[in-house]
Design a protein around this motif. Structure first.
Motif, mmCIF file in Angstrom:
data_model
loop_
_atom_site.group_PDB
_atom_site.id
_atom_site.type_symbol
_atom_site.label_atom_id
_atom_site.label_comp_id
_atom_site.label_asym_id
_atom_site.label_seq_id
_atom_site.Cartn_x
_atom_site.Cartn_y
_atom_site.Cartn_z
ATOM 1 N N ALA A 285 0.846 -1.195 0.000
ATOM 2 C CA ALA A 285 0.000 0.000 0.000
ATOM 3 C C ALA A 285 0.881 1.245 0.000
ATOM 4 O O ALA A 285 1.893 1.300 0.708
ATOM 5 N N LEU B 266 -0.720 10.887 -7.143
ATOM 6 C CA LEU B 266 -1.240 9.681 -6.513
ATOM 7 C C LEU B 266 -2.479 9.978 -5.679
ATOM 8 O O LEU B 266 -2.573 11.037 -5.052
ATOM 9 N N PRO B 267 -3.424 9.059 -5.617
ATOM 10 C CA PRO B 267 -4.523 9.200 -4.662
ATOM 11 C C PRO B 267 -4.006 8.975 -3.246
ATOM 12 O O PRO B 267 -2.852 8.569 -3.045
ATOM 13 N N THR C 241 -3.247 3.899 -2.424
ATOM 14 C CA THR C 241 -3.049 3.043 -3.587
ATOM 15 C C THR C 241 -2.664 1.668 -3.062
ATOM 16 O O THR C 241 -1.663 1.529 -2.351
ATOM 17 N N LEU D 141 -1.740 -2.224 -4.006
ATOM 18 C CA LEU D 141 -1.341 -3.207 -5.010
ATOM 19 C C LEU D 141 -1.527 -4.587 -4.400
ATOM 20 O O LEU D 141 -0.847 -4.934 -3.426
ATOM 21 N N ILE E 46 4.543 2.373 -7.738
ATOM 22 C CA ILE E 46 4.115 3.543 -8.502
ATOM 23 C C ILE E 46 3.971 3.199 -9.981
ATOM 24 O O ILE E 46 3.029 3.643 -10.653
ATOM 25 N N ALA F 95 0.771 1.479 -10.281
ATOM 26 C CA ALA F 95 -0.340 2.410 -10.049
ATOM 27 C C ALA F 95 -0.569 3.330 -11.233
ATOM 28 O O ALA F 95 -1.667 3.880 -11.384
ATOM 29 N N THR G 30 -3.747 3.250 -13.225
ATOM 30 C CA THR G 30 -5.058 3.577 -12.666
ATOM 31 C C THR G 30 -5.133 4.945 -12.016
ATOM 32 O O THR G 30 -6.125 5.265 -11.362
ATOM 33 N N THR G 31 -4.118 5.795 -12.203
ATOM 34 C CA THR G 31 -4.106 7.080 -11.508
ATOM 35 C C THR G 31 -4.956 8.143 -12.176
ATOM 36 O O THR G 31 -5.141 9.223 -11.626
ATOM 37 N N SER H 70 0.146 8.781 -15.664
ATOM 38 C CA SER H 70 -0.752 8.139 -16.612
ATOM 39 C C SER H 70 -0.268 8.331 -18.037
ATOM 40 O O SER H 70 -0.457 7.476 -18.902
#
Length: 312
Positions: free
Chosen positions: A65, A140-141, A144, A146, A186, A189, A192-193, A199
């Motif tokens: 996480a 980043l949210p 995140t 994984l 990262i 991630a 899906t960011t 992205s």
């Protein structure tokens, strides 16, 4: 030098605090440290994250996480468990209902309510961030996650072996492996960011433009010159870049240059003319005007503020 490398390097320069969390149920840790980025890798057992907004996230063994922007949250063996310990800014531990054990072996801190608890987590907290670090973390949210398998098990296995068989240089290796875990998470991630440069790296054309901007920010880039270097039309590049990143290429280039300028002001004694040339501005005056529009203060005010904060 791409932003992900710069981010980890910048965060590293400002300090990484890592520990092994060894817990036996019941346990619950209220985290209120305000850290810009924290990575939690579950080595054994499981854990739950209770976010302040009510979201509950389960972490199984092998999950990683990332917690960004310093939100308050609870990590526990079961959701809704009342906290027994609180972690405040600076990593200060405040016991609420029980004493916690703390041991250090060859530089690695093990902390928890049991020396060999069934729930084992490795936690890396980056306590502060450079401007480049903020640039990336901002994509980043807050949370995140994984799931097991998203971050290579072989990498987590290296962490596990370092924990189980401490040898000379143990702390150094753990810290470097945590950096790699963060980078791997990262990368995963990035799919899906949503928007932002992360992205953008999923689109090959946009990724190419980002590489050129990141590697040579001082170059006189235009949409036309970027498109020519990538062998696509200006319209194609402009549309795909805005769609993926959320900004036009020129707007992103300006923000990247001013981000680099902010870090240069705090990491060197170079004058404003030298910094301006390094990041693609023709004069100190031009950089100063753009810097003030973007950061809300002059370069000299920014340097003075950051230098003062660093020595506190």
């Amino acid at each position: 030098m791409d932003p992900l490398f710069r981010m980890v390097s910048g965060l590293r320069a400002h300090g990484l605090f890592s520990l092994r969390l060894s817990m036996a149920p019941p346990w619950s840790v209220d985290v209120d440290d305000g850290a810009p980025l924290t990575a939690i890798a579950v080595d054994r057992g499981a854990a739950w994250i209770d976010a302040a907004g009510g979201e509950r996230i389960r972490l199984d063994a092998g999950a990683v996480a990332l917690i960004a922007h310093g939100p308050r949250y609870v990590v526990a063996d079961e959701p809704g468990r009342p906290p027994t310990v609180r972690i405040e800014q600076g990593g200060t531990c405040v016991p609420l209902t029980e004493s916690m054990r703390s041991t250090t072996h060859r530089g690695l801190l093990t902390w928890g309510n049991h020396d060999d608890g069934p729930d084992q987590l490795l936690v890396g907290t980056y306590a502060s961030a450079s401007q480049v670090g903020r640039h990336l973390v901002g994509q980043l949210p807050e949370f995140t996650v994984l799931p097991p398998g998203e971050v290579d098990e072989a990498l987590l296995g290296l962490l596990r072996r370092e924990l189980e068989d401490p040898r000379p240089g143990h702390s150094f290796v753990i810290d470097r492996l945590l950096d790699v875990v963060v980078c791997s998470a990262i990368r995963a991630a990035a799919r899906t960011t949503g928007r932002g440069w992360l992205s953008g790296t999923v689109d090959e054309t946009v990724a190419g433009a980002l590489d050129l901007i990141h590697e040579s920010p001082e170059a006189p880039w235009t949409v036309a010159s970027l498109a020519a270097a990538l062998h696509v039309s200006r319209a194609t590049l402009a549309a795909r870049f805005r769609e993926a990143v959320g900004d036009p290429p020129g707007g992103y280039l300006t923000r990247w240059r001013l981000t680099l300028a902010a870090d240069a002001l705090t990491s060197s004694d170079d004058g404003l003319d030298a910094v301006a040339r390094r990041v693609g501005y023709g004069s100190a005056f031009a950089l100063s005007a753009a810097f003030k529009r973007h950061h809300g203060m002059s370069p000299s005010q920014y340097r003075r503020r950051e230098t003062t904060a660093a020595v506190r």
